[in-house]
Design an enzyme around this catalytic site. Structure first.
Site, PDB file in Angstrom:
ATOM      1  N   GLU A 230       0.886  -1.176   0.000  1.00 17.33           N
ATOM      2  CA  GLU A 230       0.000   0.000   0.000  1.00 17.33           C
ATOM      3  C   GLU A 230       0.904   1.201   0.000  1.00 17.33           C
ATOM      4  OE1 GLU A 230      -2.796   0.610   3.134  1.00 17.33           O
ATOM      5  OE2 GLU A 230      -3.570  -1.396   2.883  1.00 17.33           O
TER       6      GLU A 230
ATOM      7  N   CYS B  61      -2.337   8.676   2.689  1.00 17.12           N
ATOM      8  CA  CYS B  61      -2.079   8.368   1.266  1.00 17.12           C
ATOM      9  C   CYS B  61      -3.229   8.862   0.403  1.00 17.12           C
ATOM     10  CB  CYS B  61      -1.924   6.866   1.053  1.00 17.12           C
ATOM     11  SG  CYS B  61      -0.855   6.103   2.239  1.00 17.12           S
TER      12      CYS B  61
END
Ligand code: ADP
Length: 487
Positions: free
Chosen positions: A250, A284
């Protein structure tokens, strides 16, 4: 006086054999307030052997899946009971407002544990129909020893995000939390023992990147689940290639938060404030590109500035604070360097209300740059701070081009009253998440997967079963006729 906290291997709280330590700096005070061991290669090898032993010989993999589920439910309860303490560890280590940690991150940890506790006894294989001479079935088996390498932006939440699917599917795990924020993962590991999860199933080794690299490079590790920067993700993927380990990554993102001319402006504004500044922009999926239809641009920017000005920047222990400090001096330098890069071409619009008595701390106010070229560095590179690039668009083709104009493909938000347009755009943007008339919505049942440089594989949702198990095909010949070539 700094507090030392030991790491967890098997049932033991232990220091590093080399007696080296990682000092943890509170980003609100800039002073060292705690330390954890810096695990060296011997410590890492010890952790891998311990985890391997628990997987190969312990009771864990022989247990009824529903029994494993009960232990995970108990761990969820213990995390809930210890919310205040764990939330405080995260706030002290990485600076997020305490109320956000306590009221969002920890309850979400509990949700994760509950979701995967329920998954323990739901994994099953399948039977493949062939002619009557063959009986073929598949089994989903645990992968084995998982290494969970964590970043610092959601320390406890991401520890649980890796822990929960690992344990649900019968694996054992070694967590390597970020050097800036390691203590909540250790505490959650201790609670796993208290919940009755056998020793060696949850281990936590602490240290810098070299500790993480040592763990990933150990051939006793079967799978790596990493959340962090794209650069480190690439290094992990190369290293995992040597041992053919399973990998989920990720990585970064550069979310386009697209506001069409027909959007509900009040709702879009409120959501834009949250997505650009929550966790001081250190997510993110931070909506760092605000992509505005040109017809609403002026009104939106003016009203957004007024809203951002109301946000309090300051002590993360204050209930009113919306933006705590950035995690570290390094992150502060990086974010302010990007602001300087933006300033070369655009006038910064500095927003927010800064607490007046701040003498120290890595604080940055929400900062907007308006009318930014979609190809500019501030509009394409991940800044990981409360820095917003406002980009204009005129039509759908243009907005799709802009949305896809970075190497990342994590998330896109689309605000429009036109349902058909929403679906048209959702089909064309290349990202793992597309939010329509909402933002940053994630719950454990939705798989989290990035496209392009944003990652590989899913840690959440029932889809996580793919990356946390391995498939076995059993092919049984029912035909008694001898056949030297098999078949
Ligand atoms: P950020 O850039 O957000 O600080 P990183 O991607 O550098 O985050 O680090 C995320 C996690 O990866 C941390 O736990 C860090 O210690 C670890 N790490 C850093 N370098 C490596 C590496 N080469 N191999 C494995 N883990 C690493």
């Amino acid at each position: 006086m700094t507090k030392a906290m030991e790491m967890l291997i098997g049932h033991e709280n232990c220091t590093s054999r080399s007696d080296r330590w990682v000092e943890i700096v509170n980003p609100a005070t800039e002073s060292v307030h705690a330390s954890v061991p810096h695990a060296d290669p011997q410590d890492v090898a010890h952790a891998v052997e311990t985890a391997r032993h628990a997987f190969d010989h312990g009771p864990w993999t022989k247990m009824m899946p529903s029994e494993r589920g009960k232990l995970l439910y108990r761990l969820a309860e213990l995390i809930a009971e210890n919310t205040d303490e764990i939330a405080l560890l995260d706030t002290q280590d990485m600076g997020k407002p305490y109320v956000h940690s306590r009221d969002h991150d920890l309850p979400t940890c509990v949700e994760f544990m509950l979701f995967f506790a329920g998954m323990c006894d739901k994994v099953r294989g399948s039977q493949i129909p062939l002619d009557p001479s063959k009986h073929v079935y598949t089994i989903r088996e645990p992968v084995g020893v998982v290494a969970g390498i964590l970043p610092w932006n959601f320390p406890s939440l991401l520890a649980v995000q890796k822990l929960a699917p690992s344990l649900a599917y019968g694996n054992v795990i070694i967590l390597k939390p970020a050097e800036q924020s390691p203590r909540s993962a250790i505490r959650i590991g201790q609670l796993a023992l208290e919940a009755g999860i056998p020793p060696g199933v949850v281990n936590v080794v602490t240290g810098y990147g070299d500790t993480g690299a040592e763990l990933v490079g150990n051939p006793g590790v079967d799978k790596v689940s990493f959340t962090g920067s794209t650069e480190v993700g690439k290094a992990i993927m190369r290293s995992a290639g040597d041992n053919i380990q399973k990998v989920t990554l990720e990585l970064g993102g550069k979310t386009a938060n697209i506001i069409c001319a027909d959007a509900d402006m009040d709702a879009a504004l409120a959501s834009t404030v949250l997505t650009s500044c929550y966790n001081t922009g250190q997510i993110c999926t931070t909506g760092s590109r605000l992509v505005l239809h040109q017809n609403i641009h002026d009104e939106f920017v003016e009203r957004l500035k007024a809203k951002l000005d109301l946000l309090h920047v300051g002590d993360p222990m204050d209930d009113d604070t919306k933006l705590g400090p950035l995690v570290s001096r390094g992150q502060f330098d990086k974010v302010t360097a990007y602001i300087a890069i933006g300033q070369q071409d655009y006038e910064p619009i500095v927003c927010g209300t800064r607490q007046s008595n701040l003498k120290k701390g890595y604080y940055v106010n929400p900062t907007m740059f308006d009318n930014v070229d979609p190809g500019a560095r501030i509009a394409t590179e991940e800044i990981f701070g409360p820095v917003l690039s406002v980009i204009n668009f005129d039509d759908e083709d243009e907005v799709v081009r802009i949305a896809n104009q970075t190497s990342y493909g994590l998330a896109t938000a689309i605000w429009t009253a036109d349902l058909s347009r929403a679906h048209r755009l959702a089909a064309q943007v290349d990202s793992g998440f597309v939010w329509v008339n909402t933002n940053n919505y994630w719950v454990p049942s939705i798989p989290y997967e990035g496209h392009r440089s944003s990652g590989i594989g899913a840690d959440m949702g029932i889809e996580a079963v793919e990356s946390y198990t391995k498939l076995k095909n059993v092919i049984v010949n029912l035909d008694p006729t001898p056949n030297p070539w098999g078949g």
